[in-house]
Design a protein around this motif. Structure first.
Motif, PDB file in Angstrom:
ATOM      1  N   TRP A 176      16.635   2.294  64.325  1.00 56.38           N
ATOM      2  CA  TRP A 176      15.671   1.194  64.033  1.00 56.38           C
ATOM      3  C   TRP A 176      15.671   0.779  62.532  1.00 56.38           C
ATOM      4  N   ASN A 177      15.789  -0.524  62.377  1.00 64.13           N
ATOM      5  CA  ASN A 177      15.667  -0.727  60.816  1.00 64.13           C
ATOM      6  C   ASN A 177      14.456  -1.883  60.601  1.00 64.13           C
ATOM      7  N   TRP A 178      13.458  -1.634  60.021  1.00 63.66           N
ATOM      8  CA  TRP A 178      12.292  -2.534  59.754  1.00 63.66           C
ATOM      9  C   TRP A 178      12.856  -3.676  58.901  1.00 63.66           C
ATOM     10  N   ALA A 179      13.449  -3.465  57.794  1.00 61.34           N
ATOM     11  CA  ALA A 179      13.780  -4.295  56.894  1.00 61.34           C
ATOM     12  C   ALA A 179      14.593  -5.375  57.711  1.00 61.34           C
ATOM     13  N   ALA A 180      15.823  -4.968  58.473  1.00 67.08           N
ATOM     14  CA  ALA A 180      16.799  -5.880  59.132  1.00 67.08           C
ATOM     15  C   ALA A 180      15.722  -6.705  60.151  1.00 67.08           C
ATOM     16  N   PHE A 181      14.996  -6.220  60.674  1.00 79.59           N
ATOM     17  CA  PHE A 181      14.002  -7.007  61.762  1.00 79.59           C
ATOM     18  C   PHE A 181      13.362  -7.896  61.268  1.00 79.59           C
ATOM     19  N   PHE A 182      12.599  -7.627  59.955  1.00 79.58           N
ATOM     20  CA  PHE A 182      11.772  -8.618  59.482  1.00 79.58           C
ATOM     21  C   PHE A 182      12.334  -9.545  58.536  1.00 79.58           C
ATOM     22  N   LEU A 183      13.483  -9.042  57.773  1.00 81.57           N
ATOM     23  CA  LEU A 183      14.036 -10.138  56.760  1.00 81.57           C
ATOM     24  C   LEU A 183      15.096 -10.593  57.333  1.00 81.57           C
ATOM     25  N   GLY A 184      15.989 -10.114  58.648  1.00 82.14           N
ATOM     26  CA  GLY A 184      17.103 -10.806  59.200  1.00 82.14           C
ATOM     27  C   GLY A 184      18.272 -11.188  58.242  1.00 82.14           C
ATOM     28  N   PHE A 185      18.439 -12.515  58.119  1.00 76.59           N
ATOM     29  CA  PHE A 185      19.533 -12.817  57.001  1.00 76.59           C
ATOM     30  C   PHE A 185      19.428 -12.456  56.033  1.00 76.59           C
TER      31      PHE A 185
END
Length: 305
Positions: free
Chosen positions: A79-88
């Motif tokens: 899991w990567n929270w930055a990738a989840f919330f910030l996406g593009f």
């Protein structure tokens, strides 16, 4: 390896560039072990890990731990929270441009399908957006590893890694964040201002029926009449511009069958019409259509009992 003059790729043992013909001073294994290249190239047993660190730059420990490099097999789901919330924005920040472009293309193709099928895509797009966030949160680290691996393969030969070039390929990019913002804007413009007008069905106004009218408005609205009742009806042109038009009345009997039709005309500056007719003598359900320039611009249903 790459030519220092034209940038073309060549074999490490080549003496001349196959693209521009420039002479090539290929580094040998001995060259790579010289002290003046020690900080640029490493070839010990942890060389690949160090190359990965060079590619990642800041937060290298985070990704190395997520990939679990020490196990010998890269972990795919972490899991990567930055990738989840910030996406593009995270994709742009980590220079994952191919994934960014691919996801924008998925959104565009989805919109084309939804528009073509005349389906309200608000809930579907929300679902795809949430699914994309979860996908990036769960698989973003592994996608980032695949990109780092690609750079390392390009900038290595026989377990010798050019860390400076690898670091240049990787790292972080503020410009990548702006690219992500630009791609989102491009997607919105294409979807809202190109696809929507192309696939959108023409707006059809609703015809109102009633027993009387006053000051250009239906005064006693109703959709149920007796045979030979005087039916008042009103409608607006979808373009709010008058001119010639046709009235078509069809009887609903499982399928629509023509009952009556006539042509009429109003001044071009009239946005709508209020008129009357007599109810059909046959009982049943009817639909009235107003046709202008070969398009249905208004319609409504009434019944005769």
């Amino acid at each position: 390896m790459y030519c220092s003059k034209c940038g073309a790729k060549h074999d490490i043992n080549s003496r001349f560039c196959p693209s521009c013909g420039a002479p090539i001073n290929n580094p040998t294994s001995a060259d790579f072990n010289q002290n003046d290249l020690r900080h640029d190239v490493t070839s010990d047993k942890s060389a690949k890990t160090e190359a990965l660190r060079a590619y990642i730059g800041k937060n290298a420990d985070y990704y190395i731990n997520k990939w679990q490099i020490e196990t010998g097999e890269v972990k795919k789901d972490s899991w990567n929270w930055a990738a989840f919330f910030l996406g593009f924005f995270w994709l742009g920040y980590r220079k994952m441009y191919s994934v960014l472009f691919a996801l924008v293309a998925v959104f565009l193709v989805t919109d084309v399908i939804l528009y073509a099928l005349d389906i309200d895509g608000s809930l579907i797009n929300s679902g795809i957006g949430m699914g994309t966030s979860v996908f990036l949160g769960l698989m973003g680290n592994y996608l980032y590893y695949l990109q780092a691996e690609k750079s390392i393969v390009k900038n290595s030969h026989q377990d010798i890694y050019l860390k400076d070039k690898i670091a240049t390929d990787g790292g972080r990019s503020i410009l990548g964040v702006f690219l992500a913002i630009f791609m989102i804007i491009v997607y919105i413009v294409i979807s809202a201002f190109i696809l929507d007008p192309v696939f959108a069905t023409p707006e059809v106004e609703v015809i109102e029926f009633g027993y009387s009218e006053m000051d250009g408005e239906i005064d006693d609205p109703s959709s149920e009449f007796q045979p030979y009742d005087e039916i008042f009806f009103s409608f607006y042109f979808s373009s709010l511009e008058g001119g010639p038009y046709k009235v078509v009345i069809e009887k609903l009997e499982g399928t629509e069958s023509l009952y009556d039709q006539w042509e009429d005309e109003v001044p071009p500056d009239w946005p709508g019409v209020v008129a009357s007719m007599y109810a059909p003598e046959e009982e049943g359900d009817y639909i009235m259509k107003i046709i202008q320039d070969n398009e249905v611009v208004a319609k409504g249903e009434f019944s005769v009992e």
